[in-house]
Design a protein around this motif. Structure first.
Motif, short mmCIF file in Angstrom:
data_model
loop_
_atom_site.label_atom_id
_atom_site.label_comp_id
_atom_site.label_asym_id
_atom_site.label_seq_id
_atom_site.Cartn_x
_atom_site.Cartn_y
_atom_site.Cartn_z
N GLY A 112 0.76 -1.24 0.00
CA GLY A 112 0.00 0.00 0.00
C GLY A 112 0.79 1.29 0.00
N ASP A 113 2.11 1.25 0.13
CA ASP A 113 2.86 2.52 0.13
C ASP A 113 4.30 2.29 -0.31
N THR A 143 -5.90 3.18 2.59
CA THR A 143 -4.46 3.00 2.50
C THR A 143 -3.75 4.34 2.62
N THR A 145 -1.26 5.34 0.79
CA THR A 145 -0.44 5.53 -0.41
C THR A 145 -0.11 7.00 -0.61
N ARG A 150 -0.01 6.59 -6.31
CA ARG A 150 -1.28 5.88 -6.38
C ARG A 150 -1.88 6.00 -7.79
N LEU A 160 -2.37 -0.94 -6.67
CA LEU A 160 -1.77 0.02 -5.74
C LEU A 160 -0.27 -0.20 -5.64
N ALA A 164 2.79 1.87 -8.01
CA ALA A 164 3.76 2.53 -7.13
C ALA A 164 5.17 2.01 -7.38
#
Length: 306
Positions: A112-113, A143, A145, A150, A160, A164
């Motif tokens: 997610g990030d 999330t 992000t 994103r 996602l 990224a």
């Protein structure tokens, strides 16, 4: 034993409990290569805080000014101080992270990030860190992000992480900000790397960050396959090269067609006077006639047609 402690505070009891359950599931799964190892975790219900005990990453090098060390060195720090990476290193980084994501997604998790500041080093190798936005694929948790990484449109949760990752590889490869995508520095276009594997890596990044979900790779394994194609390298064909190749191929094809279909013997035509022209000139299937022009020709004179 040395470790790194992290505390994450959530807005509601529900999100804090869900985050704790995800981390417990991750502990049950065991270590994932390329992902920072979670050793233990807990939930402080009163403050809605989840704590994590993580393996330590490599510390940042000592600052030249005072000789003191700060926290862990991120990939963003290394790019800022040492410059962008070569095409081969970026492709290898992407392949390793795809393997990590394939295992993570297969177990039902989304990071997610993904971004350069969330990539640390462990024994000199980049690893994916920061589990703060980790969540289950089938959950509705928001999330964390970071903007710019994103996707504008995502038709599956894996987008996602994949988009990224594409933006992350772009920053590591070019040294540019993610908002500059897909612009490329002039020095990169003029480098020997570009004419071998660089143009292929660019094609992969354009595909994985495409605004149309249907054009993107559907999984981390598919993205790894594309990066493997980029790693093989190969000459890039320009439009002029393609046109020249087409002309030569067409000329060769036409020449082969003419040579292959040329008659071995010329057809011999016979013109008969009106009184002798009639059905009596037909002999089996070896001859035919043109009634309008009063001509007789033999199929036996052309072996290919015959």
């Amino acid at each position: 034993q040395a470790c790194f402690l992290k505390f994450i505070r959530f807005a509601t009891d529900e999100t804090a409990s869900a985050a704790q359950r995800v981390r417990l599931d991750l502990l049950d799964l065991g270590p994932i290569p390329g992902l920072i190892r979670l050793r233990a975790c807990g939930l402080e219900a009163d403050s809605r805080t989840v704590w994590e005990e993580l393996e330590p990453a490599d510390p940042a090098p000592a600052a030249p000014a005072d000789g003191r060390k700060g926290g862990a060195e991120t990939l963003a720090d290394r790019i800022s101080s040492g410059g962008a990476w070569s095409t081969d290193r970026v492709v290898q980084l992407g392949q390793n992270l795809c393997q990590t994501l394939d295992r993570l997604h297969g177990a039902g998790f989304i990071h997610g990030d993904i971004k350069p500041t969330n990539l640390l080093f462990r024994a000199g190798k980049p690893i994916l860190a920061d589990l703060g936005s980790l969540h289950a694929i089938d959950s509705n948790l928001p999330t964390g992000t970071t903007p710019g990484y994103r996707p504008l449109i995502a038709d599956q949760p894996q987008d996602l992480d994949l988009v990224a990752l594409g933006k992350t590889l772009y920053e590591v490869w070019t040294g540019e900000n993610r908002y500059h995508f897909p612009s490329l520095p002039a020095a990169l276009l003029a480098s020997p790397d570009w004419h071998v594997a660089g143009w292929r890596l660019n094609q992969v990044l354009l595909q994985v960050v495409d605004v149309r979900p249907s054009k993107r790779p559907r999984s981390a394994a598919e993205l790894e396959t594309l990066l493997t194609w980029a790693a093989r390298g190969g000459r890039q064909w320009s439009r002029r090269d393609a046109v020249a190749f087409g002309i030569v191929a067409a000329a060769l094809g036409l020449g082969f067609h003419v040579l292959r279909n040329r008659p071995e013997f010329a057809i011999r035509w016979e013109r008969l006077p009106p009184l002798k022209f009639g059905s009596e000139t037909w002999i089996g299937s070896a001859r035919s006639v043109d009634w309008a022009a009063r001509r007789v020709y033999s199929l036996e004179t052309n072996i290919r047609i015959g």
